[in-house]
Every structure is written in C-alpha cells, then in structure tokens.
Design an enzyme around this catalytic site. Sequence first.
Site, mmCIF file in Angstrom:
data_model
loop_
_atom_site.group_PDB
_atom_site.id
_atom_site.type_symbol
_atom_site.label_atom_id
_atom_site.label_comp_id
_atom_site.label_asym_id
_atom_site.label_seq_id
_atom_site.Cartn_x
_atom_site.Cartn_y
_atom_site.Cartn_z
ATOM 1 N N ASP A 1 2.467 2.379 3.093
ATOM 2 C CA ASP A 1 2.165 2.874 3.688
ATOM 3 C C ASP A 1 2.007 2.065 5.118
ATOM 4 O O ASP A 1 0.885 0.938 4.623
ATOM 5 C CB ASP A 1 2.091 4.349 4.518
ATOM 6 C CG ASP A 1 0.386 4.351 3.347
ATOM 7 O OD1 ASP A 1 -0.244 3.785 3.437
ATOM 8 O OD2 ASP A 1 0.082 5.618 3.392
ATOM 9 N N CYS B 1 0.398 -1.643 0.020
ATOM 10 C CA CYS B 1 0.362 -0.093 0.039
ATOM 11 C C CYS B 1 1.097 1.053 -0.037
ATOM 12 O O CYS B 1 0.322 2.294 -0.250
ATOM 13 C CB CYS B 1 -1.157 -0.431 0.900
ATOM 14 S SG CYS B 1 -2.015 -1.647 1.356
ATOM 15 N N CYS C 1 -3.568 9.399 5.826
ATOM 16 C CA CYS C 1 -1.963 9.143 7.092
ATOM 17 C C CYS C 1 -3.336 9.349 8.413
ATOM 18 O O CYS C 1 -2.755 9.334 9.498
ATOM 19 C CB CYS C 1 -0.577 9.929 6.622
ATOM 20 S SG CYS C 1 0.066 10.302 5.018
#
Lengths: 401, 294
Positions: free
Chosen positions: B43, B41, B112
Amino acid sequence: MTVIYLDNNATTKVDPAVIDAMLPYLSEYYGNPSSMHTFGGQVGKAIRDARSHIAQLLGAEESEIIFTSCGTESNNTAIRTALAAQPDRRHIITTQVEHPCVLNVCKQLEKQGYTVTYLSVDWQGQIDLLELEAAITGNTALVTTMYANNETGVVFPIEQIGAIAKAAGATFHVDAVQVAGKLPLSMKDSTIDLLTISGHKLHAPKGIGVLYVRRGFRFRAFLLGGHQERGRRAGTENVPGIIGLGKAAEIANFELKYMHRETRLRDRLEQGLLSRIADCEINGHPTQRLPNTTNIGFKYIEGEAILFSLNQYGICASSGSACTSGSLEPSHVLRAMGLPYTILHGSIRFSLSRFTTEAEVDRVLEVMPGIVNRLRELSPFTSDSAGWLQERDMTIAGAAT
Amino acid sequence: MWDYTEKVLDLFYNPKNQGAIAADNESGIAVVFGEVGSIACGDALRLHLKIEIAQDKILDARFQTFGCTSAIASSSALTELIKGLTLDEALKITNREIADYLGGLPEAKMHCSVMGQEALEAAIYKYRGIEVEHHEEEEGALVCRCFGISEPKIRRVIIENDLTTVEQVSNYIKAGGGCGSCLAGIEDLIQAIQAEKAATSARVNAELAIAQDYRPLTTLQKINLIQQVLTEEVRPVLLADGGDVELYDVKDDVVQVILKGACGSCSSSTTTLKIAIESRLKERVLPSLVVEAV
C-alpha cells in the site's frame, strides 16, 4: 443479486445430485456401517459403492482408497506414513509452492531433525527436474509435491518426478486436491504411492477427503482407534460425506470428457481480460495449466480492492495480495515465482467449474475494465510513473522459503 | 471476508477528494504532497495539500492511493478530516481519529489509518522543510527489516494507541508481519514501554497523593515532579518524532523549557508546548502551571 461464482479452487458448489444422494443418509439410513444388523449393513453397502466410484475416478482399486476428513488430514497422514515406512531415511523433498498443510508439516519435521529440500519454481511456476535430480539421495524418504497449484493452476510433470523418486527408492506422495475431476487420473499406470484428494473441490461437501495408498505400501495409520477403513483410519465413517463424494466422483468421471468446455470459457475470460485491459499478465505457465484456472496480475492496483469491487457485482474470485490474506505478505506461490511486487499485489485468480456459464464470463468481461480503470485512477502509480520508489517497487520479490 | 463498516465501503465505492492538486503558482498559496508506502509494501499513499501560506491553513486535500478497500477509505477520510484545518491543528490528527471517522477498522487493517497519519505528517514536514526520515535513521535502529520500520516509529504507535501485543503492533504498522525475526524485539519494546508507564504512573500518583493530602508542593517537590514527568512521559513522545525538551527553570507557576531537536525548528512547536507538555504537567503536577519556551 445473483452470485457469479468463480472461486472454485477455494471450494465448489455441492452438486444438487450429490445432495439428493446424501439426504437419505442424514435421515432414515443413520445406521453405523460397523453394526451387525441389516440396518447398519445397508449403509456399509452404500459406502462400498461410493468407494468403487472413487476408485474408478482415480484409476485405482477399491482397497487402495482410505476415507479421511479432508485434504489436510490426507496430506499429514501421507507424509507421516512415508517417513515411518523408511525410518532410516531423514530427507524430504517438496516444493516452495505447496499448500500450507504440507509446508507447515515439513517445517515442523525440520525441527525434529529431518532435512527438507524446497524445490524452487521458475517465473512460470514450473519446477526444474534437474534441481530435483541434484537434490535427491539415498537418504530421501519422501518426495511430496502437488499435482497442480491451487493459485496458478500450473501442472507439474508428475510422472517424471515420480520416476526420479522411484529410482532413488523414495516414496512419492502427490497432493491432487486441485486435479481430481479436472484431469484424468490413473493410479494403476502411475509412479504415485500416495495421493490426496478432497471432496469439496469437486462438488461434494466439506469434511470428506481421500488418501489413495498403493497396494503393498507399508502404511502406518495416523489416527488410531477402531477397525474402520481396515484399521488404517480409525473413527466412525462420515457416512453422508462418503456417499456425497461417491456421487460426486461418479459425476466427475462422466464430466471429464466435457472439460474442454471449461477450458474454452477460461480462455474466453482470460483472452477477453488481456485484450480489454492494459498492463496485465497471466501468472503461470500458459499451457501446462489446469483447464479451469487463470491467475492474472493487474499492475498498479491492489487485489483486495479489486475483489471488493467485484463483490459489488456479485462476482466471487480471490487474490494473492497481502491485504487479502491478512498476513501482510503476498502469496508465497507468486513470490516463489519471483514476480514483481506490482503483479503480486494486484493478482486475481478466477477459477471456473462445470456450472460456469458463458453469460457469467461475459459479465466479468463487461465490468472488469471499469473496476480496474477506477482503481488505477485512484492509484499514484501508473505505467509511466517515474521516480517515486520505482526502483524498489518494480524489483522482483525474493524467493519464499 | 473483512468486516468493513458501511462508512468504509461507502468511501471506497464513492471516495471523496481523489486525485492530485496541480501547482498553479497562485500567490499566497502553496501546493505540496507527502508520500508513504510503496508497491512492495502493498500500500502507498500520496497526499496532496493546498495551503494558504498566510494563515497556515489547508484549503484543499486530495489523495492518490494504491491499496486495499480500507486504505482507500482511510485516505479519503483523512482528506475530509483535515480540510479547513490549520497545519498545527492537522498535525494533532491521530490514526485513531481516522479509524473513528470510519466507524472503526478491523484490527488487522489499523495500519491503513496509521498510513494516513504518516502521509499527513510527511506532507506538512515537507512543506516546513523538516526532514523526518533523517531523524529516524540517525536516532533509531531499524527493527523490522521486511517493512523498514524503526524503533521510534514502533514506540510511538505503541504509546499513542496503548498497544499491548506484538500482533497489534503488526496490525498497526506491519512491523513483525514479514519474516517474523523481529517479533522478540518488538515484544521487548512493548514490555519496556508498559513497565515505564506503570512505574511512572505509580510514582507520580504516590507523590501526588502526598502532595494533595498534606500540604502544597514545596518548590523542590514541584521541580522534581516536573522534571520526572518531562523525563518519563513527555520526552519519549518527542524523541519518537526526532525532538526533545529540557527543563530550564521554574518560577512560581511558570515552567520554562528549551525545545530541542526537531521541536526547536518545528513551526508546530507552540502546539507541542501546549498539548504535549503543558497539559501533561497540569494534569500530573499542578493545574495552575504555565509552560513557556526560552
């Protein structure tokens, strides 16, 4: 902080000599080269000189040079004119690793009824000529490939591709944006029909490009209007841009024989990084590569974080990671090479120029191990991190289409 | 180049609470970690928690992150936000709070902050023995195959962040950011949620206006309204987490509900009851309402 610019495949510094050559054409010599007075006429003369320098860089004739606004325009024009030249042929061959200004045109042409073959590349970024031979038919209007890849620097066997294209009667277009000024070119000894170059990749300003069109090629203009460029590209000339590119070509012609300097610095950087940092690999063919480019995958860490860390030291590079592009998917070039995700997301490209110094390379070698170590300490993945999603993470990325 | 705030860059260059927490078998203390993401992915976050068992409290939080500047900064921000909180309090942290702590994130980097919130939930659910993935697979179809994201997850991020475009959904949880074949599906989901929301607020407002302008709610009106708010506003959120609620009875101002699914076994059910259900009913129906589980 002084900038260490190692992102020359993205764009280059305009050579100060190029700026000096351009400045008069932004101030006193503002005439239109098409005008019927001496004031405009002297601008026309300067454009002829610039064209001559560019023809020399490409090993071509002056009449084969068309000025455009950029590499993208040259590529779009080339593809359209090649299809118009042989309207009965409905097949195009290109590669999976082209620049978006070729890939996206091809995708649109597919919607318009053309068939497009996207040649694959191997793990070193090289194409397979047998795949090309198997794909090409009497219906193939155009073979369009890059000369060298912008991300990895891998150089394709252009004349061998051209020979196959010619044997099938297809037009051969080459995107040489990354090559002009780095490798010697000679159109008169080549199979290439159409060739693209861009000013800002060889120390000329942005906003000027060139399309080389082999003499005798059935060219159809893309932009219609006035009679500029002998009716092949309408629109008032970007005079300062043309003068700048002419000067840049003149300098590049001279500098070509010193490219070994760039190769030496690139190798110093590459070998230095590989010897100082564990778990990293070169992406791309080790020898069939541009002299100025190195693309290295640093495992277990992410490229954008590396770039922001380098930025702290004024070092400019680029990455094929997803977070760099904002597109959520990593580089289509590295994916086409089938590299593992840990290499894709941690890939960094350093691209040098003739302005790069040994001290700059050494500075990168000095700071890079610390940057990589710090990010690896932050990362949950290590060379021996068994278990956690390891199987999926280490698998190879699917080939891009 | 991304336009990161000073705070993001500061926490990236000088992260707080990086690393793992070793389990040292201290009595009364539990050490647990939660994981989200993967190298594929681009991250991944492993969040480590040190929990004081008696008080249900987070004594220490640390992170290990594979990801970009904002992924590392978001992870560090999360650990700062949750240290000292009880687990129930920590579960209330939203991705928006993580982003706010950082002074904001670029739209395309909001995922994030979502990753931080998901890792926190993963860690706490793991500690409490709740299997999150299991619920998702059973109850929601996979919408985005490139990033493996199910419908409940997408619903939740749309509802919690009031998202209105597919692009936002990709920015927040990546769904739709790969091959793009699920974009139409996400679009439909957004429209459905927006329509539900518009219909609910219009109806509830109309009924509230009637109630407030003329006379107190009759018992029948009250029960109908409570039922409606539960069905249209509360249950979608709980369902997204694998839970559910059913109205049992209403006695004067006391609303009795049955918590089901993940909510039934979840030790943060008190929080769910008070935050997700009671406050919503107070706001929508009557300020004097009290909710209890039966």
